[in-house]
Design a protein around this motif. Structure first.
Motif, PDB file in Angstrom:
ATOM      1  N   LEU A   1       0.836  -1.080  -0.076  1.00  8.64           N
ATOM      2  CA  LEU A   1       0.060  -0.002   0.116  1.00  8.64           C
ATOM      3  C   LEU A   1       0.784   1.129  -0.097  1.00  8.64           C
ATOM      4  O   LEU A   1       1.947   1.221   0.679  1.00  8.64           O
ATOM      5  CB  LEU A   1      -0.792  -0.132   1.111  1.00  8.64           C
ATOM      6  CG  LEU A   1      -1.598  -1.259   1.791  1.00  8.64           C
ATOM      7  CD1 LEU A   1      -2.641  -0.834   3.030  1.00  8.64           C
ATOM      8  CD2 LEU A   1      -2.657  -1.416   0.310  1.00  8.64           C
ATOM      9  N   THR A   2       0.371   2.150  -0.781  1.00  9.17           N
ATOM     10  CA  THR A   2       0.914   3.744  -0.604  1.00  9.17           C
ATOM     11  C   THR A   2      -0.326   4.360  -0.096  1.00  9.17           C
ATOM     12  O   THR A   2      -1.265   4.445  -0.490  1.00  9.17           O
ATOM     13  CB  THR A   2       1.310   4.336  -1.950  1.00  9.17           C
ATOM     14  OG1 THR A   2       2.426   3.439  -2.381  1.00  9.17           O
ATOM     15  CG2 THR A   2       1.909   5.624  -1.804  1.00  9.17           C
ATOM     16  N   VAL A   3       0.071   5.132   0.919  1.00 11.68           N
ATOM     17  CA  VAL A   3      -1.093   6.014   1.681  1.00 11.68           C
ATOM     18  C   VAL A   3      -0.653   7.342   1.673  1.00 11.68           C
ATOM     19  O   VAL A   3       0.208   8.152   2.350  1.00 11.68           O
ATOM     20  CB  VAL A   3      -1.033   5.480   3.227  1.00 11.68           C
ATOM     21  CG1 VAL A   3      -2.326   6.288   3.824  1.00 11.68           C
ATOM     22  CG2 VAL A   3      -1.334   4.134   3.112  1.00 11.68           C
ATOM     23  N   THR A   4      -1.489   8.240   1.015  1.00 12.99           N
ATOM     24  CA  THR A   4      -1.055   9.725   0.738  1.00 12.99           C
ATOM     25  C   THR A   4      -1.986  10.571   1.303  1.00 12.99           C
ATOM     26  O   THR A   4      -3.315  10.427   1.293  1.00 12.99           O
ATOM     27  CB  THR A   4      -1.119  10.165  -0.856  1.00 12.99           C
ATOM     28  OG1 THR A   4      -0.160   9.147  -1.561  1.00 12.99           O
ATOM     29  CG2 THR A   4      -0.733  11.397  -1.361  1.00 12.99           C
ATOM     30  N   ASN A   5      -1.843  11.739   2.103  1.00 12.94           N
ATOM     31  CA  ASN A   5      -2.367  12.676   2.624  1.00 12.94           C
ATOM     32  C   ASN A   5      -3.168  13.583   1.676  1.00 12.94           C
ATOM     33  O   ASN A   5      -2.349  13.991   0.865  1.00 12.94           O
ATOM     34  CB  ASN A   5      -1.891  13.370   3.925  1.00 12.94           C
ATOM     35  CG  ASN A   5      -2.603  14.043   4.651  1.00 12.94           C
ATOM     36  OD1 ASN A   5      -2.904  15.091   4.486  1.00 12.94           O
ATOM     37  ND2 ASN A   5      -3.264  13.493   5.909  1.00 12.94           N
ATOM     38  N   VAL A   6      -4.520  13.686   1.861  1.00 13.15           N
ATOM     39  CA  VAL A   6      -5.283  14.583   1.002  1.00 13.15           C
ATOM     40  C   VAL A   6      -4.745  16.079   1.242  1.00 13.15           C
ATOM     41  O   VAL A   6      -4.496  16.825   0.227  1.00 13.15           O
ATOM     42  CB  VAL A   6      -6.594  14.362   0.798  1.00 13.15           C
ATOM     43  CG1 VAL A   6      -7.332  15.485   0.233  1.00 13.15           C
ATOM     44  CG2 VAL A   6      -7.006  13.053   0.582  1.00 13.15           C
ATOM     45  N   GLY A   7      -4.636  16.463   2.494  1.00 15.13           N
ATOM     46  CA  GLY A   7      -4.600  17.805   2.958  1.00 15.13           C
ATOM     47  C   GLY A   7      -3.054  18.229   2.758  1.00 15.13           C
ATOM     48  O   GLY A   7      -2.952  19.439   2.001  1.00 15.13           O
ATOM     49  N   ASN A   8      -2.028  17.618   2.680  1.00 20.71           N
ATOM     50  CA  ASN A   8      -0.795  18.050   2.234  1.00 20.71           C
ATOM     51  C   ASN A   8      -0.039  17.356   1.064  1.00 20.71           C
ATOM     52  O   ASN A   8       0.876  17.947   0.780  1.00 20.71           O
ATOM     53  CB  ASN A   8       0.300  17.804   3.554  1.00 20.71           C
ATOM     54  CG  ASN A   8       0.526  16.594   3.986  1.00 20.71           C
ATOM     55  OD1 ASN A   8       0.100  15.399   3.306  1.00 20.71           O
ATOM     56  ND2 ASN A   8       0.676  16.405   5.482  1.00 20.71           N
ATOM     57  N   GLY A   9      -0.778  16.327   0.714  1.00 20.74           N
ATOM     58  CA  GLY A   9      -0.061  15.894  -0.539  1.00 20.74           C
ATOM     59  C   GLY A   9       0.949  14.863  -0.378  1.00 20.74           C
ATOM     60  O   GLY A   9       1.661  14.229  -1.399  1.00 20.74           O
ATOM     61  N   LEU A  10       1.341  14.384   0.800  1.00 25.28           N
ATOM     62  CA  LEU A  10       2.645  13.924   1.037  1.00 25.28           C
ATOM     63  C   LEU A  10       2.173  12.556   1.448  1.00 25.28           C
ATOM     64  O   LEU A  10       0.937  12.416   1.698  1.00 25.28           O
ATOM     65  CB  LEU A  10       3.150  14.533   2.454  1.00 25.28           C
ATOM     66  CG  LEU A  10       3.658  15.901   2.044  1.00 25.28           C
ATOM     67  CD1 LEU A  10       4.218  16.568   3.434  1.00 25.28           C
ATOM     68  CD2 LEU A  10       4.628  16.073   0.938  1.00 25.28           C
ATOM     69  N   THR A  11       3.195  11.558   1.470  1.00 21.79           N
ATOM     70  CA  THR A  11       2.988  10.024   1.688  1.00 21.79           C
ATOM     71  C   THR A  11       3.347   9.560   3.214  1.00 21.79           C
ATOM     72  O   THR A  11       4.403  10.049   3.846  1.00 21.79           O
ATOM     73  CB  THR A  11       3.840   9.230   0.903  1.00 21.79           C
ATOM     74  OG1 THR A  11       3.614   9.866  -0.716  1.00 21.79           O
ATOM     75  CG2 THR A  11       3.493   7.885   0.833  1.00 21.79           C
ATOM     76  N   LEU A  12       2.596   8.829   3.689  1.00 23.36           N
ATOM     77  CA  LEU A  12       2.803   8.118   4.981  1.00 23.36           C
ATOM     78  C   LEU A  12       4.334   7.585   4.959  1.00 23.36           C
ATOM     79  O   LEU A  12       4.368   6.380   4.170  1.00 23.36           O
ATOM     80  CB  LEU A  12       1.733   7.236   5.371  1.00 23.36           C
ATOM     81  CG  LEU A  12       1.748   6.618   6.831  1.00 23.36           C
ATOM     82  CD1 LEU A  12       1.654   7.843   7.637  1.00 23.36           C
ATOM     83  CD2 LEU A  12       0.630   5.645   7.304  1.00 23.36           C
ATOM     84  N   ASP A  13       5.086   7.383   5.831  1.00 23.27           N
ATOM     85  CA  ASP A  13       6.368   7.073   5.927  1.00 23.27           C
ATOM     86  C   ASP A  13       6.767   6.897   7.396  1.00 23.27           C
ATOM     87  O   ASP A  13       6.009   7.036   8.248  1.00 23.27           O
ATOM     88  CB  ASP A  13       7.613   8.232   5.244  1.00 23.27           C
ATOM     89  CG  ASP A  13       8.784   7.584   4.686  1.00 23.27           C
ATOM     90  OD1 ASP A  13       8.857   6.573   5.228  1.00 23.27           O
ATOM     91  OD2 ASP A  13       9.355   8.430   4.121  1.00 23.27           O
ATOM     92  N   VAL A  14       8.047   6.541   7.625  1.00 24.10           N
ATOM     93  CA  VAL A  14       8.436   6.431   9.081  1.00 24.10           C
ATOM     94  C   VAL A  14       9.786   7.261   9.312  1.00 24.10           C
ATOM     95  O   VAL A  14      10.630   7.106   8.295  1.00 24.10           O
ATOM     96  CB  VAL A  14       8.599   5.060   9.544  1.00 24.10           C
ATOM     97  CG1 VAL A  14       7.135   4.518   9.736  1.00 24.10           C
ATOM     98  CG2 VAL A  14       9.320   4.192   8.528  1.00 24.10           C
ATOM     99  N   ALA A  15       9.880   8.000  10.335  1.00 24.51           N
ATOM    100  CA  ALA A  15      11.364   8.605  10.519  1.00 24.51           C
ATOM    101  C   ALA A  15      12.517   7.606  10.438  1.00 24.51           C
ATOM    102  O   ALA A  15      13.672   8.209  10.544  1.00 24.51           O
ATOM    103  CB  ALA A  15      11.198   9.440  11.743  1.00 24.51           C
TER     104      ALA A  15
END
Length: 678
Positions: free
Chosen positions: A638-652
Motif C-alpha cells: 500500500l501507498t498512503v497519501t494525505n489529501v491535505g498536504n499531498g505527502l506520503t505516509l512514511d516512518v522517520a
C-alpha cells in the motif's frame, strides 16, 4: 433518567436500561451472495393473482432467468384478505387509515401515547378471489401453498410480503403482535423468502420537545423500534423453520427512511438502544435508535435491507443524487448474508398505466431505454446490491392491457431480457469477495456530472463503471490509472456490455457513452485500491525496511488524544496496532485506530500542513488532513497519501519508537511501502 421520566409521563412505565442486549449479526446462512429474483409490485401492483404469478414462474423458467440466478418470485402487498380468520369482518380503521386500537375495557383509544390493543386474532388468509385453493397430490391447499409448490417444482423459491406494523401499506392485516402465528403459517405454506415492510399509519404526533414527528404509527409501533420489531419476526421465522425441519427463510427488510420514531415513546429496554453499531454511529436529533439510517444496523436482523425510499422509472433515483450516494455511505452493511437493497429494478419495465407518450406522459412512468437499463444494472452490480426485477416477466400475450381504446403489452422486450441475463454483469454482482464499489475521485459536481466507481473482485480483477449521468448528452469519460490506484503500465480489459476487449495504457475509457449510459469494465489483475478499504475490519500494517514492525498509537490506547503514531514490534490483539480503513463519499479514506478507552476512542490518523509526524486526533468531518488516498501496487503493498498536504505516509527511522510521518513521495523509500499483515 430522561428516558424513564418520559416513559412515566406517557403512562408506559419505566424499564431498567441495563436489561437491553444487542443483537448478534444475523448469520442464518442465507443470502451469501446478493439475492436475485422478481417482485410483483412494479408491474402488477396490489391485486396480483395466482395465475399471474404462475405465468411469471413459467416465463422465468423457460427464458433462462432461473438459470442466470433469478430464482425467487415474491408476491408483494395485497395478497391476503382484509381480516384474519378470527374475525368475520374487516378491522375498523381510524380517519388516518390506522387500525383502531382499544383499551382493556374495549373503548377505542388514539394509540398516540403508545398504548392500545390490536383486536384481531387468528391467521392470515389468502384472498380467495386472487389465490383460490388448488389440489396438489390429492390434498387441497390454499393459493399461496400451491404457488410455493409450483415454484419449487421449477427449481425456484417463493417470497411473500408482510409488515412489522398493524396494517400493511395497502390496508391489509400486518404481522405486529402476530409474529409467531404468521411466521409458522408462512413456513407451513412453503414460503422461502419474506419481504418485511414498515407502514405506520396515524396522525402527526407533537412530541414533548415540541417537534412535529409526522405519522410514525400508534401503539406498539411507537414503543418498539423497527430494529426490535424485525428482530422479533426474524426469530419467529427461525423458530418456525427449525420446528418444521426446513431451511431458514431469507428476510428482506423494506423499512422506509421517512420513519424515524419518537424518542420519548421508545421503550427503555429496546435492543436498538444498546446495539454497538447504533451506539457508535450516534442517533440524530428527533430520531429514535433503531430507525433510519438502516444501513448502519440492518444486517443484524435481516439478510437484505432497503436503505432509501421507493424508486420509480426515473434513472435519477439510482444515480449519485439518489440511492447510489446512500449506498456508498454504508459499506459496512455489505457482507455475505447482509446486503444494501436499492429497491426493485426498472430495467425492462414497461408502462402499466397507459401507452407511454400517448395516453400517459408522467415522468415517473416512462420506460427505461436499454442504455438506462444497463446503467441501473451496472450500478447495482457494482454496489453488490440484490437484483430483484420489477419488470413484467410474462409473455406478450399474458401481459396485455386494454384501456382508452388502446391495447399494449407490458412484457419485457427481448433486448432488455438479454441485459438482465448478462453473465458478466451478474458475476460482478455475485462476486465472492462481497466488497462493494467505492467512488473514484471527488463526488460529482452536479447531477449531470459523470461518476466513476471501482470494485475489487475475488480473483484480483478490478471492476470499473464509467457512468454518464447526463440525461440529454453523450459524454466521453475516462479515469486515470493513478486515480484507480493502478501502478502497472498497461492492463487488459473487457467491456462487459459490448464484449469488447483491449489493453489500456495510463487510463481506462475515453470512448463516447450515451446519455444516461454506462461503460462497465473488468480489468484483469487490476485490483487497484486497497484490499483493506471498506471491508469493515481492523488491520495491522507494516512499513518496509523495519523488519516487520507495525504502525501503532504511540503510548497505546491509554495515551491522550493528540499524540503521535509510530512503529513497534507487533503485539497480538493490541487495539493500538489495529487500523480501520473507511471509504468516504468523495473517494478518500479515513484511517481509525482500534482503541476504545476512557483516554481515547477510535482516533483518526491525521497529517499536518507539511512534512512532519502523523497525529491521532478526534474525527473532524471534512478535514482534508484526516483524509487519505490508499493505492496498492502489483505486489500488494500500500501507498498512503494525505489529501491535505499531498505527502506520503512514511516512518522517520527503522527502530522501534520511530514516529510515523508524512514525506514527499519517493518510490525508493522503503518506509512508504506498507504491507498488510492481517
Amino acid at each position: 433518567m430522561l428516558v424513564a421520566m418520559a416513559l412515566a409521563a406517557s403512562g408506559l412505565g419505566a424499564v431498567t436500561l441495563s436489561t437491553a442486549t444487542p443483537a448478534a449479526a444475523l448469520g442464518n446462512g442465507n443470502a451469501l451472495t446478493p439475492p436475485m429474483g422478481w417482485n410483483s409490485w412494479n408491474s402488477i401492483g396490489a391485486y396480483v393473482t395466482e395465475s399471474e404469478v404462475k405465468q411469471t414462474i413459467d416465463f422465468m423458467s423457460a427464458n433462462g432467468l432461473v438459470q442466470a440466478g433469478y430464482d425467487t418470485v415474491t408476491i408483494d402487498d395485497g395478497w391476503s384478505a382484509r381480516h384474519r380468520d378470527g374475525q368475520s369482518t374487516d378491522f375498523v380503521k381510524t380517519a388516518d387509515g390506522a387500525m383502531q386500537l382499544y383499551d382493556d375495557n374495549g373503548a377505542p383509544v388514539s394509540g398516540t401515547d403508545g398504548r392500545g390493543s390490536d383486536p384481531t386474532s387468528g391467521h392470515l388468509v389468502p384472498e380467495p378471489r386472487q389465490f383460490p385453493a388448488q389440489t396438489v397430490d390429492g390434498r387441497t391447499v390454499n393459493g399461496i401453498q400451491y404457488l410455493a409448490w409450483y415454484a419449487h417444482s421449477k427449481g425456484m423459491k417463493l417470497g411473500l410480503y408482510a409488515t412489522d406494523t398493524y396494517t400493511t401499506c395497502q390496508g391489509h392485516p400486518g404481522s405486529l403482535g402476530h409474529e409467531a402465528t404468521d411466521a409458522a403459517d408462512f413456513v407451513s405454506w412453503g414460503v422461502d423468502f419474506v419481504k418485511y415492510d414498515d407502514c405506520p399509519y396515524g396522525p402527526t404526533i407533537l412530541g414533548p420537545d415540541g417537534y412535529a414527528y409526522y405519522p410514525q404509527g400508534e401503539g406498539q409501533e411507537l414503543t418498539r423500534s423497527i430494529y426490535a420489531r424485525t428482530q422479533t419476526f426474524q426469530r419467529a421465522l427461525d423458530a418456525a423453520t427449525g420446528a418444521a425441519g426446513r431451511p431458514k427463510a431469507t428476510l428482506s427488510l423494506s423499512a422506509q427512511p421517512a420513519h424515524t420514531g419518537i424518542p420519548s415513546l421508545l421503550r427503555a429496554d429496546d435492543p436498538a438502544r444498546t446495539d454497538p453499531l447504533i451506539t457508535a454511529a450516534g442517533t440524530p436529533p428527533h430520531q429514535a435508535p433503531g430507525y433510519s439510517p438502516t444501513g448502519i444496523w440492518c444486517g443484524q436482523v435481516a439478510n437484505m435491507c432497503r436503505i432509501g425510499g421507493d424508486r420509480d422509472s426515473e434513472l435519477d433515483g439510482v444515480l449519485y443524487n439518489g440511492q447510489l450516494q446512500t449506498a456508498l455511505k454504508y459499506p459496512g452493511n455489505v457482507h455475505p448474508g447482509s446486503w444494501n437493497d436499492l429497491d426493485m429494478m426498472f430495467a425492462g419495465w414497461q408502462d402499466t398505466y397507459g401507452v407511454w407518450g400517448v395516453t400517459d406522459t408522467s415522468r415517473g412512468h416512462k420506460p427505461f431505454t436499454d442504455d438506462e437499463s444497463r446503467t441501473e444494472l451496472s450500478i447495482l452490480s457494482m454496489m453488490a446490491a440484490p437484483l430483484i426485477s420489477g419488470a413484467d416477466l410474462r409473455s406478450a400475450a399474458d401481459s396485455q392491457h386494454t384501456a382508452d381504446g388502446y391495447t399494449w403489452s407490458t412484457g419485457i422486450s427481448p433486448s432488455a431480457l438479454a441485459l438482465l441475463k448478462n453473465r458478466d454483469m451478474i458475476a460482478i454482482d455475485q462476486d465472492g469477495l462481497a466488497e462493494p464499489a467505492t467512488l473514484v475521485g471527488r463526488a460529482p459536481s452536479s447531477p449531470t456530472a459523470p461518476v466513476v466507481l471501482e470494485r475489487r473482485l475475488a480473483n484480483g480483477d478490478l471492476a470499473v463503471a464509467l457512468v454518464n449521468q447526463d440525461p440529454d448528452n453523450w459524454a466521453m469519460i475516462s479515469t486515470s490509472f493513478a486515480d484507480l490506484g493502478l501502478t502497472g503500465s498497461s492492463y487488459g480489459y473487457r467491456e462487459l456490455w459490448t464484449g469488447a476487449t483491449g489493453t489500456a495504457t495510463g487510463s481506462l475509457g475515453g470512448n463516447w457513452i450515451p446519455a444516461h449510459g454506462v461503460a462497465l469494465y473488468r480489468v484483469a489483475g487490476g485490483a487497484g485500491g486497497s484490499s483493506v478499504v471498506g471491508d469493515g475490519r481492523y488491520h495491522v500494517i507494516s512499513p518496509g525496511g523495519t523488519a516487520g514492525q507495525v504502525l501503532e498509537v504511540q503510548g497505546g490506547c491509554s495515551a491522550p488524544v493528540g499524540g503521535n503514531s509510530g512503529i513497534a514490534a507487533r503485539r497480538s490483539g493490541d487495539a493500538a496496532q489495529q487500523w480501520l480503513f473507511t471509504p468516504t463519499a468523495d473517494g478518500t479514506v479515513t484511517i481509525t485506530d482500534g482503541c476504545s478507552t476512557a483516554a481515547q476512542t477510535h482516533t483518526v490518523l491525521s497529517g499536518g500542513s507539511g512534512v512532519g509526524t502523523a497525529y491521532l486526533l478526534n474525527a473532524s468531518p471534512g478535514n482534508p488532513w484526516q483524509k487519505w488516498k490508499v493505492t496498492r501496487n502489483a505486489g500488494g503493498a500500500l501507498t498512503v497519501t494525505n489529501v491535505g498536504n499531498g505527502l506520503t505516509l512514511d516512518v522517520a527511522g527503522t527502530a522501534a519508537g520511530s514516529p510515523a510521518m508524512t514525506n514527499p513521495a519517493n518510490p525508493a523509500a522503503a518506509g512508504q511501502s506498507w504491507t498488510v499483515l492481517s
